[in-house]
Design an enzyme around this catalytic site. Structure first.
Site, mmCIF file in Angstrom:
data_model
loop_
_atom_site.group_PDB
_atom_site.id
_atom_site.type_symbol
_atom_site.label_atom_id
_atom_site.label_comp_id
_atom_site.label_asym_id
_atom_site.label_seq_id
_atom_site.Cartn_x
_atom_site.Cartn_y
_atom_site.Cartn_z
ATOM 1 N N SER A 41 0.878 -1.160 0.000
ATOM 2 C CA SER A 41 0.000 0.000 0.000
ATOM 3 C C SER A 41 0.924 1.222 0.000
ATOM 4 O O SER A 41 2.143 1.056 -0.079
ATOM 5 C CB SER A 41 -0.962 -0.002 1.202
ATOM 6 O OG SER A 41 -0.403 0.626 2.330
ATOM 7 N N ARG A 42 0.340 2.412 0.099
ATOM 8 C CA ARG A 42 1.198 3.606 0.091
ATOM 9 C C ARG A 42 1.921 3.781 1.407
ATOM 10 O O ARG A 42 2.804 4.628 1.517
ATOM 11 C CB ARG A 42 0.343 4.858 -0.169
ATOM 12 C CG ARG A 42 -0.208 4.955 -1.562
ATOM 13 C CD ARG A 42 -1.313 5.971 -1.633
ATOM 14 N NE ARG A 42 -2.433 5.594 -0.769
ATOM 15 C CZ ARG A 42 -3.532 6.310 -0.600
ATOM 16 N NH1 ARG A 42 -3.659 7.467 -1.217
ATOM 17 N NH2 ARG A 42 -4.511 5.875 0.199
ATOM 18 N N ASN A 96 -5.611 -4.745 -7.156
ATOM 19 C CA ASN A 96 -6.779 -4.380 -6.352
ATOM 20 C C ASN A 96 -6.793 -2.903 -5.955
ATOM 21 O O ASN A 96 -7.866 -2.340 -5.736
ATOM 22 C CB ASN A 96 -6.801 -5.249 -5.090
ATOM 23 C CG ASN A 96 -7.772 -4.741 -4.055
ATOM 24 O OD1 ASN A 96 -8.982 -4.932 -4.194
ATOM 25 N ND2 ASN A 96 -7.273 -4.063 -3.025
ATOM 26 N N ALA A 97 -5.616 -2.259 -5.861
ATOM 27 C CA ALA A 97 -5.570 -0.874 -5.364
ATOM 28 C C ALA A 97 -6.493 0.003 -6.207
ATOM 29 O O ALA A 97 -6.468 -0.055 -7.437
ATOM 30 C CB ALA A 97 -4.141 -0.347 -5.422
ATOM 31 N N TYR A 164 -14.774 7.323 -12.051
ATOM 32 C CA TYR A 164 -14.537 5.965 -11.560
ATOM 33 C C TYR A 164 -15.143 4.935 -12.507
ATOM 34 O O TYR A 164 -14.503 3.939 -12.876
ATOM 35 C CB TYR A 164 -15.155 5.873 -10.166
ATOM 36 C CG TYR A 164 -15.007 4.571 -9.424
ATOM 37 C CD1 TYR A 164 -13.778 4.197 -8.871
ATOM 38 C CD2 TYR A 164 -16.114 3.740 -9.218
ATOM 39 C CE1 TYR A 164 -13.664 3.011 -8.148
ATOM 40 C CE2 TYR A 164 -16.007 2.566 -8.493
ATOM 41 C CZ TYR A 164 -14.782 2.206 -7.961
ATOM 42 O OH TYR A 164 -14.673 1.037 -7.238
ATOM 43 N N LYS A 168 -13.151 2.068 -14.529
ATOM 44 C CA LYS A 168 -13.444 0.644 -14.299
ATOM 45 C C LYS A 168 -13.916 -0.040 -15.585
ATOM 46 O O LYS A 168 -13.593 -1.207 -15.828
ATOM 47 C CB LYS A 168 -14.474 0.485 -13.179
ATOM 48 C CG LYS A 168 -13.972 0.924 -11.783
ATOM 49 C CD LYS A 168 -12.782 0.108 -11.310
ATOM 50 C CE LYS A 168 -12.492 0.295 -9.820
ATOM 51 N NZ LYS A 168 -11.267 -0.401 -9.390
HETATM 52 N N1 LIG Z 1 -15.857 -1.716 -1.600
HETATM 53 C C1 LIG Z 1 -16.655 -1.689 -2.649
HETATM 54 O O1 LIG Z 1 -17.883 -1.538 -2.539
HETATM 55 C C2 LIG Z 1 -16.078 -1.862 -4.022
HETATM 56 C C3 LIG Z 1 -16.983 -2.076 -5.069
HETATM 57 C C4 LIG Z 1 -16.485 -2.231 -6.351
HETATM 58 C C5 LIG Z 1 -15.128 -2.196 -6.579
HETATM 59 N N2 LIG Z 1 -14.274 -1.991 -5.533
HETATM 60 C C6 LIG Z 1 -12.844 -1.953 -5.839
HETATM 61 O O2 LIG Z 1 -12.174 -2.889 -5.031
HETATM 62 C C7 LIG Z 1 -10.869 -2.398 -4.713
HETATM 63 C C8 LIG Z 1 -10.697 -2.344 -3.194
HETATM 64 O O3 LIG Z 1 -11.758 -1.598 -2.657
HETATM 65 P P1 LIG Z 1 -11.912 -1.372 -1.079
HETATM 66 O O4 LIG Z 1 -13.306 -0.920 -0.865
HETATM 67 O O5 LIG Z 1 -11.374 -2.532 -0.346
HETATM 68 O O6 LIG Z 1 -10.947 -0.108 -0.909
HETATM 69 P P2 LIG Z 1 -10.321 0.564 0.405
HETATM 70 O O7 LIG Z 1 -10.955 0.054 1.645
HETATM 71 O O8 LIG Z 1 -10.313 2.039 0.130
HETATM 72 O O9 LIG Z 1 -8.826 0.040 0.330
HETATM 73 C C9 LIG Z 1 -8.024 0.477 -0.743
HETATM 74 C C10 LIG Z 1 -6.662 -0.119 -0.595
HETATM 75 O O10 LIG Z 1 -5.830 0.398 -1.664
HETATM 76 C C11 LIG Z 1 -4.674 1.028 -1.100
HETATM 77 N N3 LIG Z 1 -4.298 2.125 -1.987
HETATM 78 C C12 LIG Z 1 -4.982 3.255 -2.251
HETATM 79 N N4 LIG Z 1 -4.297 4.024 -3.111
HETATM 80 C C13 LIG Z 1 -3.162 3.340 -3.406
HETATM 81 C C14 LIG Z 1 -2.049 3.610 -4.245
HETATM 82 N N5 LIG Z 1 -1.969 4.743 -4.964
HETATM 83 N N6 LIG Z 1 -1.055 2.701 -4.312
HETATM 84 C C15 LIG Z 1 -1.114 1.557 -3.584
HETATM 85 N N7 LIG Z 1 -2.139 1.247 -2.775
HETATM 86 C C16 LIG Z 1 -3.148 2.144 -2.696
HETATM 87 C C17 LIG Z 1 -5.093 1.451 0.289
HETATM 88 O O11 LIG Z 1 -3.976 1.477 1.154
HETATM 89 P P3 LIG Z 1 -3.244 2.802 1.713
HETATM 90 O O12 LIG Z 1 -4.323 3.806 1.997
HETATM 91 O O13 LIG Z 1 -2.555 2.275 2.931
HETATM 92 O O14 LIG Z 1 -2.334 3.215 0.596
HETATM 93 C C18 LIG Z 1 -5.987 0.280 0.696
HETATM 94 O O15 LIG Z 1 -5.207 -0.797 1.144
HETATM 95 C C19 LIG Z 1 -10.749 -1.038 -5.394
HETATM 96 O O16 LIG Z 1 -10.161 -1.196 -6.653
HETATM 97 C C20 LIG Z 1 -12.193 -0.621 -5.540
HETATM 98 O O17 LIG Z 1 -12.363 0.299 -6.595
HETATM 99 C C21 LIG Z 1 -14.718 -1.819 -4.267
#
Ligand SMILES: NC(=O)c1ccc[n+]([C@@H]2O[C@H](COP(=O)([O-])OP(=O)(O)OC[C@H]3O[C@@H](n4cnc5c(N)ncnc54)[C@H](OP(=O)(O)O)[C@@H]3O)[C@@H](O)[C@H]2O)c1
Length: 268
Positions: A41-42, A96-97, A164, A168
């Site tokens: 992660s960052r 996944n990020a 977004y 996507k």
């Molecule tokens: N949750 C949903 O409802 C949902 C639905 C559809 C799709 N998604 C997709 O699923 C994925 C994960 O979603 P989530 O809800 O679990 O997200 P989240 O809770 O916001 O977690 C995002 C993760 O990505 C890391 N991250 C963010 N920017 C980054 C960067 N520039 N480089 C490296 N790491 C980075 C964050 O870590 P740090 O902050 O420590 O860097 C964190 O570990 C994403 O691609 C999201 O678009 C989620």
């Protein structure tokens, strides 16, 4: 008669964005299924403890953590090199990020558009390209596999998430294209399109507590959980999915009657 082979034993996997939410669940699930996981992660302060807890758990896989911002090419190259060095090669990459903010299209500035598309689409582009250096071994039957994280927003329009959704949707087409380009290298490339999943990132985006997210779900019965996306990812990278490539798997529960989609986080 053989049982399906879902084991990830002997597999070395990269999972980006694994300090929380879906990425953390994928890393934990993969390690439980036998994979070694390199996670980033960052912030090392945030992703380091996830690796420690995997290494302290009674699971067959080991974890390695590093700081890597997927918006930075140098970071991505250094992280993949360190991961391959740590485990002696890479077989699986989960991009996944990702993240977003919600705003009406008319209010999204050049900087805001660039930030969201570069994190989601640019990060996936960069990580796929670097992943190719490790997965395209040129030996028949020895290619690796990639899973990209899209969203139902890449399949259906969602108001206030135009940047977004565009990113996507492009990830879905990038996945399909790479699956064709890299078929000759035996690299399988698939995509997951989650509906609304209960994660800290969604709570942040909406400015609400994580415990209040279920009330925003427009699915018929309940919200989704990160572990349910992790299980789908584990299937897609396992030997059981050996004939699956270029596909997008939606995991969104059943929308309430009258809803064609279940992911309208719209500004109320
Ligand atoms: N949750 C949903 O409802 C949902 C639905 C559809 C799709 N998604 C997709 O699923 C994925 C994960 O979603 P989530 O809800 O679990 O997200 P989240 O809770 O916001 O977690 C995002 C993760 O990505 C890391 N991250 C963010 N920017 C980054 C960067 N520039 N480089 C490296 N790491 C980075 C964050 O870590 P740090 O902050 O420590 O860097 C964190 O570990 C994403 O691609 C999201 O678009 C989620």
């Amino acid at each position: 008669m053989d049982a399906p082979d879902f084991s990830l034993e002997g597999t070395n996997a990269v999972v980006t964005g694994a300090s929380q939410g879906i990425g953390q669940a994928i890393a934990e699930t993969f390690a439980a299924a036998g994979a070694n996981v390199a996670i980033c992660s960052r912030s090392m302060d945030r992703v380091g403890p996830v690796a420690e807890s995997i290494n302290d758990a009674d699971v067959p896989g080991r974890a390695f953590a590093a700081e890597c911002d997927v918006r930075e090419r140098d970071d991505v190259e250094a992280f993949f090199a360190a991961a391959a060095d740590e485990f002696g090669g890479l077989d699986v990459v989960v991009n996944n990020a990702g993240g977003e903010f919600i705003a009406p299209f008319a209010d999204i500035s050049e900087g805001g558009w660039e930030a969201v598309t570069d994190l989601n689409l640019g990060g996936t582009y960069r990580c796929c390209q670097v992943a190719g250096e490790y997965l395209r071994t040129g030996e028949a039957g020895d290619g690796g596999t990639i899973v990209n994280m899209a969203s139902v927003n890449g399949q259906h329009p969602a108001p206030n998430e135009s940047h977004y959704g565009a990113a996507k949707a492009a990830i879905i087409r990038l996945t399909e294209t790479l699956a064709v380009e890299w078929a000759q290298d035996d690299v399988r490339v698939n995509c997951i399109a989650p509906g609304l999943i209960q994660t800290p990132g969604v709570a942040d985006t909406l400015g609400i507590d994580e415990s209040d997210i279920p009330a925003r779900s427009e699915t018929y019965r309940r919200i989704g959980y990160p572990e349910e996306i992790a299980d789908l990812a584990a299937f897609l990278v396992s030997p059981a999915a050996s004939f699956v490539t270029g596909e997008t798997y939606t995991a969104k529960g059943v929308p309430r009657p009258g809803n064609s989609m279940n992911h309208d986080l719209g500004l109320k």
